[in-house]
Write a protein that holds these residues in place. Structure first.
Motif, mmCIF file in Angstrom:
data_model
loop_
_atom_site.group_PDB
_atom_site.id
_atom_site.type_symbol
_atom_site.label_atom_id
_atom_site.label_comp_id
_atom_site.label_asym_id
_atom_site.label_seq_id
_atom_site.Cartn_x
_atom_site.Cartn_y
_atom_site.Cartn_z
ATOM 1 N N VAL A 73 48.715 43.173 26.650
ATOM 2 C CA VAL A 73 47.860 42.016 26.392
ATOM 3 C C VAL A 73 46.788 42.371 25.366
ATOM 4 O O VAL A 73 46.058 41.491 24.894
ATOM 5 N N LEU A 74 46.709 43.658 25.043
ATOM 6 C CA LEU A 74 45.782 44.122 24.004
ATOM 7 C C LEU A 74 46.444 45.324 23.339
ATOM 8 O O LEU A 74 46.892 46.243 24.034
ATOM 9 N N PHE A 92 36.916 47.899 35.434
ATOM 10 C CA PHE A 92 37.672 47.374 36.565
ATOM 11 C C PHE A 92 39.151 47.622 36.308
ATOM 12 O O PHE A 92 39.962 47.661 37.230
ATOM 13 N N PHE A 93 39.508 47.740 35.044
ATOM 14 C CA PHE A 93 40.800 48.250 34.596
ATOM 15 C C PHE A 93 40.512 49.292 33.520
ATOM 16 O O PHE A 93 39.446 49.269 32.903
ATOM 17 N N GLU A 94 41.468 50.198 33.300
ATOM 18 C CA GLU A 94 41.309 51.217 32.267
ATOM 19 C C GLU A 94 42.353 51.010 31.174
ATOM 20 O O GLU A 94 43.437 50.465 31.448
ATOM 21 N N PRO A 95 42.053 51.432 29.939
ATOM 22 C CA PRO A 95 43.043 51.302 28.862
ATOM 23 C C PRO A 95 44.339 52.022 29.215
ATOM 24 O O PRO A 95 44.321 53.119 29.784
ATOM 25 N N SER A 139 44.977 49.995 23.782
ATOM 26 C CA SER A 139 46.091 49.116 24.158
ATOM 27 C C SER A 139 46.068 48.995 25.676
ATOM 28 O O SER A 139 45.756 49.955 26.380
ATOM 29 N N PHE A 140 46.402 47.810 26.187
ATOM 30 C CA PHE A 140 46.314 47.595 27.635
ATOM 31 C C PHE A 140 47.371 46.621 28.117
ATOM 32 O O PHE A 140 47.663 45.616 27.477
ATOM 33 N N ARG A 141 47.953 46.970 29.258
ATOM 34 C CA ARG A 141 48.803 46.033 29.989
ATOM 35 C C ARG A 141 48.450 46.176 31.466
ATOM 36 O O ARG A 141 48.073 47.253 31.925
ATOM 37 N N TYR A 142 48.574 45.090 32.189
ATOM 38 C CA TYR A 142 48.229 45.102 33.607
ATOM 39 C C TYR A 142 49.222 45.968 34.382
ATOM 40 O O TYR A 142 50.377 46.122 33.964
ATOM 41 N N PRO A 143 48.786 46.554 35.518
ATOM 42 C CA PRO A 143 49.649 47.469 36.280
ATOM 43 C C PRO A 143 51.017 46.899 36.617
ATOM 44 O O PRO A 143 52.009 47.618 36.651
ATOM 45 N N ASP A 144 51.076 45.584 36.883
ATOM 46 C CA ASP A 144 52.357 44.963 37.232
ATOM 47 C C ASP A 144 52.975 44.216 36.055
ATOM 48 O O ASP A 144 53.926 43.459 36.204
#
Length: 612
Positions: A377-378, A411-414, A367-372
């Motif tokens: 989004v996943l 470039f991003f982590e889960p 599962s992932f969401r952007y830091p801000d």
């Protein structure tokens, strides 16, 4: 679009903030000692020089005698020579401090910028970063090298002058001393306001730098959309705002400086009147009066300088806060200490410990969401991509196709879950280890200033010319190169500005192929290439990517029909997955996209006079 709002930096003076600069000052403590030592000495000489005038008046002019003039002249010349030499060594040491502290601050920021994650660059305009690296570091270095030293000199000088004046004549010394509080009150009043407007000028300057950078990099768009006039208007408004702030600051200075000079003149007049009377009554010698007049005229300049430098010192704290704000930015993706110990970091890699990547990738309940961001989004996404599999990711613009490949590239982590590469959580290995095994070809690729050959060689720095040319031939980039005046030695210009987007994509592709990575990511990599070249490139891609794990983000669905797996993304969620034939049979979202695109392409051929 809302403008980036820069943080306000208006805290009161703080030793803690300045203390953060000590690691940058410490290597040059010897030069600090030299310049401060010589400035103490210079302050003493500057205090003593008017005493020569007093001696000359009392021993040569008043008594009308030249006895001892040569000894006096020799002593005076010796003092001037010593003063000149002291200024030379002091300035040399201060210049060394300024140049080196400025260099170290720039280098520290540039190095730190290499470690920051995508999210920082997504939210911070280039102009603001540029202002911190260039303007702020310059001001800090200048303040430290010259401002602090001048403050020290002014403080020593003022104290020494008042001590001598009180020793010579208490009455006249008190007259001058009484004017000092007036000077201090005026200085505090004006400097606070001048400081306010100077801070505003520097903030607007950052905005102008950002707008200037955006205007240059976006010049093609501006010309194609004919918005030069709008750009000029927006730029004029910013510069006008800076002009008004600068004028306010200049007006305050224009009132402040003459006012200080007025008080200095008043002090000199009072000393002349009182001292003249005392000389007439033979209470004081003429030479002593001349010393007081000299001191009365000069003393207020270092007092004014001291106040101005103190205000600048407080103002410079904002520059330090801006620089430290950048240096203290934490990247969102960080290697653990034990990982760095084994694999090294971006600047000190330990390649001997790097394992070879096969390319087996597993998304494990990711599962992932952007830091801000607040929304995922996943969510709970699981997928196994065996080594050598070709995965295509499709969806409408803004659907979130790049999120998956950004996660694969770390470039991003889960936010939750794990991504395994060759059976190991990729957080147990270094970022550089992974990045060195990924060939990334972007829709809008970046080329560095230099030649075509140099840009392809970035894929593998030890590559021979023959290997570079072979990589270019493999992706049909040699056809582009041969059209250039100097072939592989042709300059591509800043950011590849002398080449078309399609030409840059081909060179970027050749660069990725030369690296021979285990994982390929092609992000709309053929979007700006003509149909003929695209067909050649697709044939080469099928051959070159064979045996490599690859992720292809594609807008034209006809280019990914042979993919082993197609992931269909909508609103940041993967809603369908399968092969091209499987997805068409399901007649779901992918079928709609493909049918719609096929109809559009068919219509374009009809209008172009072709056949379907």
């Amino acid at each position: 679009m809302a403008a980036y709002e820069e943080q306000e930096y208006n805290k009161p003076f703080s030793f803690r903030v300045w203390g953060k600069m000590l690691p940058f000052f410490k290597p040059y403590r010897k030069f600090f000692a030299i310049t401060l030592g010589f400035n103490i000495f210079l302050a003493g000489i500057d205090v003593v020089v008017p005493l020569f005038q007093s001696y000359a008046i009392d021993h040569f002019i008043t008594v009308e005698s030249l006895e001892g003039i040569w000894r006096f002249a020799a002593a005076y010349v010796a003092v001037i020579v010593i003063q000149t030499m002291s200024v030379y060594f002091s300035v040399r040491a201060a210049t060394t401090i300024e140049m080196n502290v400025g260099k170290d601050l720039k280098w520290a920021q540039f190095e730190h910028l290499q470690t920051l994650s995508f999210s920082y660059y997504n939210t911070t305009p280039v102009g603001y970063i540029h202002a911190r690296v260039m303007s702020d570091t310059l001001r800090i270095a200048t303040m430290v090298a010259w401002g602090l030293v001048d403050m020290f000199w002014a403080l020593i000088y003022v104290i020494s002058v008042f001590v001598i004046m009180f020793l010579l004549n208490v009455r006249l010394a008190l007259v001058i001393l009484l004017i000092v509080p007036c000077i201090a009150v005026l200085t505090v009043y004006f400097q606070n306001r001048i400081l306010h407007w100077n801070r505003k000028v520097r903030k607007i300057n950052s905005q102008i730098t950002s707008a200037y950078n955006e205007g240059i990099t976006g010049v093609k768009t501006s010309k194609s959309m004919v918005i030069e006039r709008d750009n000029e208007k927006a730029f004029f408004e910013r510069t006008s705002e800076m002009y008004r702030a600068s004028v306010r600051s200049a007006r305050l200075n224009a009132v402040y400086i003459p006012t200080i000079l007025l008080f200095g003149s008043v002090a000199a007049a009072v000393v002349l009147a009182q001292g003249g009377y005392m000389v007439k009554e033979e209470i004081m010698r003429l030479g002593t009066l001349s010393v007081f007049i000299s001191y009365a005229v000069i003393i207020f300049e270092p007092i004014q300088q001291l106040a101005r430098l103190l205000a600048e010192l407080i103002s410079c704290q904002a520059n330090i806060e801006r620089v430290m704000d950048l240096l203290e930015q934490e990247p969102n993706v960080v290697d653990k200490a034990e990982v760095i110990k084994k694999y090294g970091d971006a600047f000190h890699p330990k390649k001997e410990n790097w394992e070879k990547i096969k390319g087996d990738i597993v998304f494990e309940d990711v599962s992932f969401r952007y830091p801000d961001g607040k929304e995922f989004v996943l969510e709970h996404f699981s997928l196994h991509v065996p080594a050598g599999m070709n995965v295509a990711i499709v969806g409408e613009t803004g659907a979130g196709k790049s999120t998956l490949v950004n996660l694969v590239g770390r470039f991003f982590e889960p936010t939750y879950g794990r991504i395994l590469i060759d059976g190991v959580d990729y957080r147990e290995r270094s970022q550089l280890w992974l990045h060195s095994q990924i060939g990334y070809v972007l829709q809008n690729p970046h080329l560095f200033s230099g030649t075509v050959r140099e840009n392809i060689r970035y894929g593998r720095l030890d590559a021979t010319d023959e290997e570079i040319e072979e990589a270019a031939r493999n992706v049909s980039a040699d056809e582009v190169v041969m059209k250039l005046e100097k072939g592989y030695d042709s300059d591509v210009g800043e950011s590849g500005g002398r080449l078309s987007t399609g030409e840059k994509q081909l060179i970027s592709f050749a660069r990725a192929i030369l690296a021979n990575p285990s994982i390929f990511v092609l992000d709309e990599a053929t979007s700006s290439i003509d149909t003929h070249t695209e067909q050649l490139l697709q044939q080469a891609t099928g051959r070159l990517l064979r045996g490599h794990t690859s992720f292809i983000i594609a807008h034209r669905l006809s280019t990914i029909r042979q993919a082993d797996l197609i992931l269909v993304v909508k609103d940041g969620k993967i809603i369908e997955q399968g092969t091209h034939k499987e997805l068409l049979r399901e007649k779901g979202y992918y079928y709609e996209l493909y049918s719609k695109q096929f109809e559009e392409e068919a219509s374009m051929k009809v209008f172009a006079g072709g056949t379907i």
